[in-house]
Design a protein around this motif. Sequence first.
Motif, PDB file in Angstrom:
ATOM      1  N   LEU A 187      11.362  27.647  20.978  1.00 11.11           N
ATOM      2  CA  LEU A 187      11.693  26.070  21.092  1.00 11.11           C
ATOM      3  C   LEU A 187      10.550  25.449  20.207  1.00 11.11           C
ATOM      4  N   THR A 188      11.124  24.614  18.963  1.00  7.92           N
ATOM      5  CA  THR A 188      10.137  24.096  18.229  1.00  7.92           C
ATOM      6  C   THR A 188      10.363  22.658  17.887  1.00  7.92           C
ATOM      7  N   GLU A 189       9.191  21.757  17.871  1.00  7.22           N
ATOM      8  CA  GLU A 189       9.281  20.538  17.489  1.00  7.22           C
ATOM      9  C   GLU A 189       9.373  20.242  15.997  1.00  7.22           C
ATOM     10  N   LEU A 190      10.548  19.209  15.720  1.00  3.82           N
ATOM     11  CA  LEU A 190      10.496  18.850  14.217  1.00  3.82           C
ATOM     12  C   LEU A 190      10.174  17.511  14.163  1.00  3.82           C
ATOM     13  N   ALA A 191       9.245  16.972  13.494  1.00  2.00           N
ATOM     14  CA  ALA A 191       8.797  15.468  13.579  1.00  2.00           C
ATOM     15  C   ALA A 191       8.604  14.900  12.160  1.00  2.00           C
ATOM     16  N   ILE A 192       8.953  13.695  11.963  1.00  2.00           N
ATOM     17  CA  ILE A 192       8.394  13.055  10.820  1.00  2.00           C
ATOM     18  C   ILE A 192       7.328  12.043  11.090  1.00  2.00           C
ATOM     19  N   ALA A 193       6.352  11.975  10.401  1.00  2.00           N
ATOM     20  CA  ALA A 193       5.425  10.985  10.955  1.00  2.00           C
ATOM     21  C   ALA A 193       5.551   9.571  10.564  1.00  2.00           C
ATOM     22  N   PRO A 194       5.022   8.676  11.475  1.00  2.00           N
ATOM     23  CA  PRO A 194       5.464   7.101  11.323  1.00  2.00           C
ATOM     24  C   PRO A 194       4.821   6.746   9.745  1.00  2.00           C
ATOM     25  N   LEU A 195       5.483   5.648   9.305  1.00  2.00           N
ATOM     26  CA  LEU A 195       4.929   5.135   7.752  1.00  2.00           C
ATOM     27  C   LEU A 195       4.517   4.031   7.932  1.00  2.00           C
ATOM     28  N   VAL A 196       3.256   3.689   7.263  1.00  2.00           N
ATOM     29  CA  VAL A 196       2.840   2.405   7.392  1.00  2.00           C
ATOM     30  C   VAL A 196       3.094   1.647   5.732  1.00  2.00           C
ATOM     31  N   ILE A 197       3.419   0.575   6.271  1.00  2.00           N
ATOM     32  CA  ILE A 197       4.097  -0.380   4.975  1.00  2.00           C
ATOM     33  C   ILE A 197       2.901  -1.490   4.902  1.00  2.00           C
ATOM     34  N   GLU A 198       2.492  -1.936   3.777  1.00  2.00           N
ATOM     35  CA  GLU A 198       1.806  -3.212   3.704  1.00  2.00           C
ATOM     36  C   GLU A 198       2.432  -4.165   2.792  1.00  2.00           C
ATOM     37  N   ALA A 199       3.017  -5.159   3.259  1.00  2.00           N
ATOM     38  CA  ALA A 199       3.744  -6.266   2.845  1.00  2.00           C
ATOM     39  C   ALA A 199       3.094  -7.335   2.260  1.00  2.00           C
ATOM     40  N   VAL A 200       3.037  -7.637   0.796  1.00  2.00           N
ATOM     41  CA  VAL A 200       2.209  -8.710   0.140  1.00  2.00           C
ATOM     42  C   VAL A 200       3.191  -9.842  -0.171  1.00  2.00           C
ATOM     43  N   ALA A 201       2.511 -11.155  -0.064  1.00  2.00           N
ATOM     44  CA  ALA A 201       3.364 -12.243  -0.342  1.00  2.00           C
ATOM     45  C   ALA A 201       3.537 -12.077  -2.089  1.00  2.00           C
ATOM     46  N   VAL A 202       4.971 -12.747  -2.009  1.00  2.00           N
ATOM     47  CA  VAL A 202       5.177 -12.701  -3.663  1.00  2.00           C
ATOM     48  C   VAL A 202       4.395 -13.957  -4.354  1.00  2.00           C
ATOM     49  N   PRO A 203       3.628 -13.514  -5.642  1.00  2.00           N
ATOM     50  CA  PRO A 203       2.790 -14.694  -6.036  1.00  2.00           C
ATOM     51  C   PRO A 203       3.630 -15.595  -6.757  1.00  2.00           C
ATOM     52  N   VAL A 204       3.343 -16.842  -6.752  1.00  2.00           N
ATOM     53  CA  VAL A 204       3.981 -17.927  -7.230  1.00  2.00           C
ATOM     54  C   VAL A 204       3.493 -18.261  -8.873  1.00  2.00           C
ATOM     55  N   ALA A 205       4.434 -18.249  -9.651  1.00  2.00           N
ATOM     56  CA  ALA A 205       4.007 -18.340 -11.347  1.00  2.00           C
ATOM     57  C   ALA A 205       3.153 -19.781 -11.325  1.00  2.00           C
ATOM     58  N   PRO A 206       2.071 -19.559 -12.173  1.00  2.00           N
ATOM     59  CA  PRO A 206       1.228 -20.842 -12.331  1.00  2.00           C
ATOM     60  C   PRO A 206       2.087 -21.686 -13.171  1.00  2.00           C
ATOM     61  N   HIS A 207       1.742 -23.200 -12.919  1.00  2.00           N
ATOM     62  CA  HIS A 207       2.087 -24.281 -13.635  1.00  2.00           C
ATOM     63  C   HIS A 207       3.848 -24.212 -13.296  1.00  2.00           C
ATOM     64  N   SER A 208       4.239 -23.767 -12.418  1.00  2.00           N
ATOM     65  CA  SER A 208       5.517 -23.853 -12.330  1.00  2.00           C
ATOM     66  C   SER A 208       6.056 -24.961 -11.674  1.00  2.00           C
ATOM     67  N   ARG A 209       7.201 -25.706 -12.175  1.00  2.00           N
ATOM     68  CA  ARG A 209       7.758 -26.870 -11.621  1.00  2.00           C
ATOM     69  C   ARG A 209       9.016 -26.806 -11.468  1.00  2.00           C
ATOM     70  N   PRO A 210       9.634 -27.693 -10.508  1.00  2.00           N
ATOM     71  CA  PRO A 210      11.014 -27.926 -10.250  1.00  2.00           C
ATOM     72  C   PRO A 210      11.770 -28.350 -11.418  1.00  2.00           C
ATOM     73  N   TRP A 211      12.997 -27.809 -11.616  1.00  2.00           N
ATOM     74  CA  TRP A 211      13.798 -28.342 -12.876  1.00  2.00           C
ATOM     75  C   TRP A 211      13.937 -29.608 -13.117  1.00  2.00           C
ATOM     76  N   TRP A 212      13.980 -30.429 -11.881  1.00  2.00           N
ATOM     77  CA  TRP A 212      14.250 -31.816 -12.272  1.00  2.00           C
ATOM     78  C   TRP A 212      12.882 -32.408 -12.870  1.00  2.00           C
TER      79      TRP A 212
END
Length: 455
Positions: free
Chosen positions: A268-293
């Motif tokens: 009897l043997t154990e088969l395992a997949i290790a946990p996965l660590v994820i680093e979520a980062v914020a989406v950078p805002v484009a400089p000098h971006s203005r609303p279309w209006w």
Amino acid sequence: MRALPPAFSRLVAPLPGPLLLAAAMLLPAPLRAQPALELRVVPDQPGPLWFGQHVGLTAILRTRVRFGGSPSFPDPAMTGHAVVLPNGSTTPGTEREGGVSYVLLQHRYDLFPLQTGSLVFPALKLVAPVIGDDGGSITAQAESQPLTFEVRLPPGVRDLHRLVTSPEASLTSEVQGDPARVPVGEALTRRITLRVSDTTSMVLPAVDWQAPSGMRAYPDPPRLEDSSERGVLRAQRIDSAAFVPQRPGRFVLPGSQLQWFNPDSGALTELAIAPLVIEAVAVPVAPHSRPWWRTAPAMLVLLALILGLLGWWAVRHGKLPRRLMPAETPEAAAFAALRRACHANAARPAMAALLRWAALILPPPHLPTLPELARLSRSPALAAEAARLSDLCFAAPAQAPGRAWNGAGLAAAAVKARRRLRRRSPGRREAALPSLNPAGSPTPPPRLILPGWHR
């Protein structure tokens, strides 16, 4: 009972009944009464079986004569928890038993028990046509005996739903994307593949996808694949899911664990997949971006400028439709006639057009004469070209025999003079002709000075 041969029947017919019974008891077993069709089910191994272990069952249908058609083997109705798969093939064969030859048809079943304790494989009933010695076809029926198996649980198993019973098994994982940097709102795909032998994908456990707080999981339907390599079953199950972070931060995706039991070695043997660590980062805002209006006014100004330039170019080069072209003034028409005559080197038409244009371009109270036109426009070149043209048009033929005239100089001088006069009086597009009878004015009517005006 099988019919006896005719010669044998004539031989025993004169014998009394008790003697015939005694003779029948002394006959060998093959000559006694036997069924025309027999059916039995033979397992690859009698048992006991392990939970989820594959066992093959061979249903053997035999007859002493010949089959009159291809019988259809039934699907067993299991009362316990098990998976039974028909192998899908029926193979013919022969065997000899007790000096008698039999014709066989063999059909294969694959059994996978999914419960512990006693498991019963039910009796099979089958009807098939057979051909007798006399060449006639009869319908025969056969029924097998039920089989009972003892199913055991491998020692040390914690969860039956996470158990794989197979001689070979492997568990692998793949990641599509960079776990070290996952932008918020984008997906990272995780795929787990389970490969086993001597089993079917129908009994393989599924992956329990769990997403931590702040992340969503989107599982895909599993991919189940079965194959056979030289009589050995192969199965594969692929589970995949997309994980989308909802906020920045560190997330830990749980791993996956299975227990693999090898029935050949008992390990009897154990088969395992290790946990996965994820680093979520914020989406950078484009400089000098203005609303279309906020950028719409700038776009409107740019569009108006482009349309204005296109309109100016069209008017300048006469590309507008005639109904959209601005109305031509008498002064502009006279000047255009002057330029055409100069380009054609036509002296007399040019002189007439020059006099008409001078009368229209000079504002009152200036006299519409060529000297006044040259003086107001401060154009000595225009005065010189007009004098030369006047000599050519009004001199006697004897004084200017065969003299040719080139209107390029007069055209250039007239263009410059017109530009200066228009700058001097901006907004003036047409010089109105003076009244023929001005009221209350001692100024005499204008005069056109033709020949000798420069003398």
